[in-house]
Design an enzyme around this catalytic site. Structure first.
Site, PDB file in Angstrom:
ATOM      1  N   TYR A 145      48.106  42.856  39.460  1.00 34.75           N
ATOM      2  CA  TYR A 145      47.939  41.709  39.991  1.00 34.75           C
ATOM      3  C   TYR A 145      47.509  41.700  41.654  1.00 34.75           C
ATOM      4  O   TYR A 145      46.516  41.274  42.009  1.00 34.75           O
ATOM      5  CB  TYR A 145      48.983  40.584  40.052  1.00 34.75           C
ATOM      6  CG  TYR A 145      48.652  39.287  40.572  1.00 34.75           C
ATOM      7  CD1 TYR A 145      47.782  38.335  39.834  1.00 34.75           C
ATOM      8  CD2 TYR A 145      49.228  38.936  41.726  1.00 34.75           C
ATOM      9  CE1 TYR A 145      47.496  37.149  40.596  1.00 34.75           C
ATOM     10  CE2 TYR A 145      48.939  37.789  42.382  1.00 34.75           C
ATOM     11  CZ  TYR A 145      48.063  36.759  41.793  1.00 34.75           C
ATOM     12  OH  TYR A 145      47.886  35.539  42.199  1.00 34.75           O
ATOM     13  N   SER A 203      44.988  35.864  47.225  1.00 30.63           N
ATOM     14  CA  SER A 203      46.182  35.810  47.185  1.00 30.63           C
ATOM     15  C   SER A 203      46.870  36.630  48.351  1.00 30.63           C
ATOM     16  O   SER A 203      46.123  37.506  48.728  1.00 30.63           O
ATOM     17  CB  SER A 203      46.960  36.141  45.850  1.00 30.63           C
ATOM     18  OG  SER A 203      48.576  36.375  45.885  1.00 30.63           O
ATOM     19  N   ALA A 215      46.341  44.604  42.814  1.00 29.45           N
ATOM     20  CA  ALA A 215      44.954  45.328  42.841  1.00 29.45           C
ATOM     21  C   ALA A 215      43.855  44.323  42.552  1.00 29.45           C
ATOM     22  O   ALA A 215      42.921  44.387  43.375  1.00 29.45           O
ATOM     23  CB  ALA A 215      45.117  46.642  41.779  1.00 29.45           C
ATOM     24  N   SER A 216      44.036  43.466  41.856  1.00 34.69           N
ATOM     25  CA  SER A 216      43.084  42.547  41.600  1.00 34.69           C
ATOM     26  C   SER A 216      42.554  41.838  42.479  1.00 34.69           C
ATOM     27  O   SER A 216      41.437  41.415  42.794  1.00 34.69           O
ATOM     28  CB  SER A 216      43.469  41.854  40.093  1.00 34.69           C
ATOM     29  OG  SER A 216      44.363  40.850  40.452  1.00 34.69           O
ATOM     30  N   LYS A 217      43.899  41.264  43.371  1.00 30.98           N
ATOM     31  CA  LYS A 217      43.435  40.187  44.642  1.00 30.98           C
ATOM     32  C   LYS A 217      43.131  41.130  45.760  1.00 30.98           C
ATOM     33  O   LYS A 217      42.368  40.360  46.563  1.00 30.98           O
ATOM     34  CB  LYS A 217      44.738  39.602  44.857  1.00 30.98           C
ATOM     35  CG  LYS A 217      45.140  38.566  43.627  1.00 30.98           C
ATOM     36  CD  LYS A 217      44.060  37.659  43.295  1.00 30.98           C
ATOM     37  CE  LYS A 217      44.257  36.598  42.196  1.00 30.98           C
ATOM     38  NZ  LYS A 217      43.216  35.601  42.303  1.00 30.98           N
ATOM     39  N   ASN A 258      38.273  30.130  41.198  1.00 29.38           N
ATOM     40  CA  ASN A 258      39.800  29.806  41.211  1.00 29.38           C
ATOM     41  C   ASN A 258      40.237  29.969  39.964  1.00 29.38           C
ATOM     42  O   ASN A 258      40.289  28.884  39.080  1.00 29.38           O
ATOM     43  CB  ASN A 258      40.027  28.374  41.909  1.00 29.38           C
ATOM     44  CG  ASN A 258      41.485  27.988  41.849  1.00 29.38           C
ATOM     45  OD1 ASN A 258      42.393  29.031  41.907  1.00 29.38           O
ATOM     46  ND2 ASN A 258      41.845  26.887  41.719  1.00 29.38           N
TER      47      ASN A 258
END
Length: 184
Positions: free
Chosen positions: A82, A69, A84-86, A17
């Site tokens: 963001y 997310s 793309a990362s999630k 997290n």
């Protein structure tokens, strides 16, 4: 991982997290911002899982819970890095779940919607309308984006984490806690 095992004697549940977010259109996004987002949001999950797997495989019913997310299921303007990362965290979670299923290690992701955290406080400065207070911005986002018209809380996320930690036949899932924002 080593410190946890030294202090507690074992590791049964890993919760990844951590996250960073910025608002920046792709065309003007500094490469360093992209790299930071990917390093914290994706590489951090990878390294944590990699470090924990040798210890988790020794436990009778271990699990990994990655915090992704709803942005990992849909795009948002100014947040390509963001999102793309999630998306990557969701894909990593599903792949790892299949990879370690025969070892009896469950791997799932929680996809929170809108929570009033430090991340929101940062976003509020960028997303609030002219003359709008942070509180008014918060209320506007909650009432327009969340069908249930109520924000999610850390307790909501915690309830799902407890369920996932104790659900022996749930693995490879990316479950939304978002009041109906994203329905997939």
């Amino acid at each position: 991982v080593a410190e946890t095992v030294a202090r507690l004697g074992q590791l049964d549940i890993l919760v990844c997290n951590a996250g960073v977010v910025h608002i920046s259109p792709v065309e003007s996004m500094p490469e360093e911002e992209w790299d930071l987002t990917m390093t914290v949001n994706v590489k951090g999950v990878f390294l944590s899982c990699k470090a924990a797997l040798p210890v988790l495989r020794q436990r009778p019913d271990p699990c990994i819970i990655n915090i992704a997310s709803v942005a990992g299921k849909n795009g948002a303007p100014g947040m390509a890095h963001y999102c793309a990362s999630k998306f990557a965290v969701v894909g990593f979670t599903k792949s790892l779940a299949k990879e370690v299923a025969r070892l009896n290690i469950r791997v799932n992701a929680i996809c929170p919607g809108i929570l009033r955290t430090q991340m929101w406080e940062y976003l509020a400065d960028t997303l609030k309308a002219k003359g709008e207070s942070k509180e008014d911005s918060w209320q506007r986002y909650v009432s327009t984006l969340i069908p249930q018209a109520r924000p999610q809380t850390p307790e909501d996320i915690g309830q799902l984490a407890v369920y996932l930690a104790t659900a022996p036949n749930v693995t490879g899932q990316a479950i939304n806690v978002d009041g109906g924002m994203e329905l997939h």
